[in-house]
Design a protein around this motif. Structure first.
Motif, PDB file in Angstrom:
ATOM      1  N   LEU A 127       0.952  -1.317  -0.048  1.00  0.00           N
ATOM      2  CA  LEU A 127      -0.254  -0.002  -0.043  1.00  0.00           C
ATOM      3  C   LEU A 127       0.884   1.225  -0.110  1.00  0.00           C
ATOM      4  O   LEU A 127       1.346   1.547   0.834  1.00  0.00           O
ATOM      5  CB  LEU A 127      -1.062   0.158   1.269  1.00  0.00           C
ATOM      6  CG  LEU A 127      -1.741   1.301   1.395  1.00  0.00           C
ATOM      7  CD1 LEU A 127      -2.803   1.283   0.401  1.00  0.00           C
ATOM      8  CD2 LEU A 127      -2.472   1.039   2.665  1.00  0.00           C
ATOM      9  N   GLY A 128       1.091   2.115  -1.271  1.00  0.00           N
ATOM     10  CA  GLY A 128       1.830   3.072  -1.253  1.00  0.00           C
ATOM     11  C   GLY A 128       3.204   2.513  -1.078  1.00  0.00           C
ATOM     12  O   GLY A 128       3.770   1.755  -1.759  1.00  0.00           O
ATOM     13  N   GLU A 129       3.838   3.080   0.100  1.00  0.00           N
ATOM     14  CA  GLU A 129       5.378   2.764   0.287  1.00  0.00           C
ATOM     15  C   GLU A 129       5.352   1.884   1.319  1.00  0.00           C
ATOM     16  O   GLU A 129       6.373   1.270   1.635  1.00  0.00           O
ATOM     17  CB  GLU A 129       5.875   3.867   0.811  1.00  0.00           C
ATOM     18  CG  GLU A 129       6.006   5.114   0.025  1.00  0.00           C
ATOM     19  CD  GLU A 129       6.707   4.917  -1.334  1.00  0.00           C
ATOM     20  OE1 GLU A 129       7.897   4.359  -1.149  1.00  0.00           O
ATOM     21  OE2 GLU A 129       6.337   5.299  -2.174  1.00  0.00           O
TER      22      GLU A 129
ATOM     23  N   ASP B 197      -7.854   3.832   1.642  1.00  0.00           N
ATOM     24  CA  ASP B 197      -8.214   4.550   0.166  1.00  0.00           C
ATOM     25  C   ASP B 197      -7.939   3.852  -0.629  1.00  0.00           C
ATOM     26  O   ASP B 197      -6.547   3.848  -0.844  1.00  0.00           O
ATOM     27  CB  ASP B 197      -7.921   6.095   0.519  1.00  0.00           C
ATOM     28  CG  ASP B 197      -8.615   6.763  -0.658  1.00  0.00           C
ATOM     29  OD1 ASP B 197      -8.825   6.397  -1.772  1.00  0.00           O
ATOM     30  OD2 ASP B 197      -9.063   8.068  -0.375  1.00  0.00           O
ATOM     31  N   THR B 198      -8.680   3.273  -1.602  1.00  0.00           N
ATOM     32  CA  THR B 198      -8.144   2.579  -3.034  1.00  0.00           C
ATOM     33  C   THR B 198      -7.533   3.641  -4.041  1.00  0.00           C
ATOM     34  O   THR B 198      -7.184   2.988  -4.911  1.00  0.00           O
ATOM     35  CB  THR B 198      -9.342   1.826  -3.307  1.00  0.00           C
ATOM     36  OG1 THR B 198     -10.588   2.520  -3.713  1.00  0.00           O
ATOM     37  CG2 THR B 198      -9.690   0.907  -2.503  1.00  0.00           C
ATOM     38  N   ARG B 199      -7.711   4.777  -3.655  1.00  0.00           N
ATOM     39  CA  ARG B 199      -6.798   5.781  -4.686  1.00  0.00           C
ATOM     40  C   ARG B 199      -5.320   6.022  -4.177  1.00  0.00           C
ATOM     41  O   ARG B 199      -4.761   5.994  -5.400  1.00  0.00           O
ATOM     42  CB  ARG B 199      -7.612   7.205  -4.625  1.00  0.00           C
ATOM     43  CG  ARG B 199      -8.858   7.317  -5.013  1.00  0.00           C
ATOM     44  CD  ARG B 199      -9.377   8.824  -4.861  1.00  0.00           C
ATOM     45  NE  ARG B 199      -9.633   8.824  -3.312  1.00  0.00           N
ATOM     46  CZ  ARG B 199      -9.920  10.023  -2.809  1.00  0.00           C
ATOM     47  NH1 ARG B 199     -10.155  10.965  -3.564  1.00  0.00           N
ATOM     48  NH2 ARG B 199     -10.199  10.059  -1.719  1.00  0.00           N
ATOM     49  N   VAL B 200      -5.004   5.008  -3.255  1.00  0.00           N
ATOM     50  CA  VAL B 200      -3.459   4.875  -2.946  1.00  0.00           C
ATOM     51  C   VAL B 200      -3.016   3.632  -3.855  1.00  0.00           C
ATOM     52  O   VAL B 200      -3.959   2.491  -3.719  1.00  0.00           O
ATOM     53  CB  VAL B 200      -3.183   4.750  -1.586  1.00  0.00           C
ATOM     54  CG1 VAL B 200      -1.750   4.341  -1.226  1.00  0.00           C
ATOM     55  CG2 VAL B 200      -3.731   6.070  -0.663  1.00  0.00           C
ATOM     56  N   PRO B 201      -2.044   3.635  -4.605  1.00  0.00           N
ATOM     57  CA  PRO B 201      -1.520   2.397  -5.279  1.00  0.00           C
ATOM     58  C   PRO B 201      -1.287   1.231  -4.339  1.00  0.00           C
ATOM     59  O   PRO B 201      -0.980   1.224  -3.100  1.00  0.00           O
ATOM     60  CB  PRO B 201      -0.355   2.554  -5.982  1.00  0.00           C
ATOM     61  CG  PRO B 201      -0.214   3.879  -5.920  1.00  0.00           C
ATOM     62  CD  PRO B 201      -1.026   4.797  -4.756  1.00  0.00           C
ATOM     63  N   HIS B 202      -2.124  -0.020  -4.718  1.00  0.00           N
ATOM     64  CA  HIS B 202      -2.412  -0.963  -3.525  1.00  0.00           C
ATOM     65  C   HIS B 202      -2.209  -2.348  -4.376  1.00  0.00           C
ATOM     66  O   HIS B 202      -2.751  -2.673  -5.433  1.00  0.00           O
ATOM     67  CB  HIS B 202      -3.447  -0.940  -2.659  1.00  0.00           C
ATOM     68  CG  HIS B 202      -4.846  -0.931  -3.352  1.00  0.00           C
ATOM     69  ND1 HIS B 202      -5.104   0.083  -3.990  1.00  0.00           N
ATOM     70  CD2 HIS B 202      -5.651  -2.234  -3.475  1.00  0.00           C
ATOM     71  CE1 HIS B 202      -6.529  -0.266  -4.671  1.00  0.00           C
ATOM     72  NE2 HIS B 202      -6.684  -1.443  -4.322  1.00  0.00           N
TER      73      HIS B 202
END
Length: 190
Positions: free
Chosen positions: A137-139, A153-158
């Motif tokens: 998830l993100g970093e 939040d699924t707008r974060v790259p996952h």
């Protein structure tokens, strides 16, 4: 049963309920603040029922609104769905209604795929039932074990999947538009 059929049954049901309670139209009018003529027209089907009219009548009779409109009894609440296999994962839908919050039980086989983070609109919750679930998830790159949960939040790259140490079984809940995935360009690794 159609809406018109449900509405057509309201008048006779109101009359029957009032008579069973031995209440006159005048007495019901006094209790509800609805005129005798309006109550009479409701009971005869000459006036369409509305919430503004039915709520005071339901209160006066001390019944649920469903009893006045003759709502059908709730059906079997169990969700019976067939498993869906996508990309090697097996998903069991746990919700019946399209749109809105969607729930799945997911079985990910033992494998070690390369994470491919994606984004989409919505919000997601994961709960691990058994095994180990890798979540990128993100970093962050974390491993969730049985009994652990994550929300994001699924707008974060996952991305999430098996750690490669064995299968993982988990629950996935996500909000609207969760099915519309979009590939996001990956940053170059240093």
């Amino acid at each position: 049963m159609t809406t018109d059929e449900v509405l057509a049954g309201v008048g006779p049901r109101l009359r029957q309920m009032r008579r069973e309670r031995e209440v006159t139209l005048a007495a019901l009018s006094e209790t509800t603040g609805i005129s005798v003529s309006t109550l009479s027209r409701l009971e005869s089907g000459l006036r369409k029922p509305s919430l503004e009219l039915l709520l005071p009548i339901a209160r006066a009779h001390q019944v649920a609104l469903d009893d006045l409109v003759g709502a059908p009894p709730a059906g079997d609440p169990r969700v019976r769905s067939e498993p869906i296999v996508r990309g090697g994962r097996t998903h069991w839908p746990l919700t019946r209604q399209p749109g809105g919050l969607q729930a799945y039980k997911v079985l990910e086989p033992q494998r070690r795929p390369e994470p491919d983070p994606r984004t989409h609109e919505g919000y997601e919750w994961l709960y691990v039932l058994s095994g180990r679930l890798r979540l990128v998830l993100g970093e962050h790159d974390v491993v969730l074990t049985a009994g652990e949960a994550a929300e994001f939040d699924t707008r974060v790259p996952h991305w999430f999947g098996s750690t490669g140490e064995g299968p993982v079984e988990f629950l996935s809940l996500f909000g609207p538009q969760g099915e519309r995935m979009h590939v996001r360009a990956r940053p170059k690794r240093p």
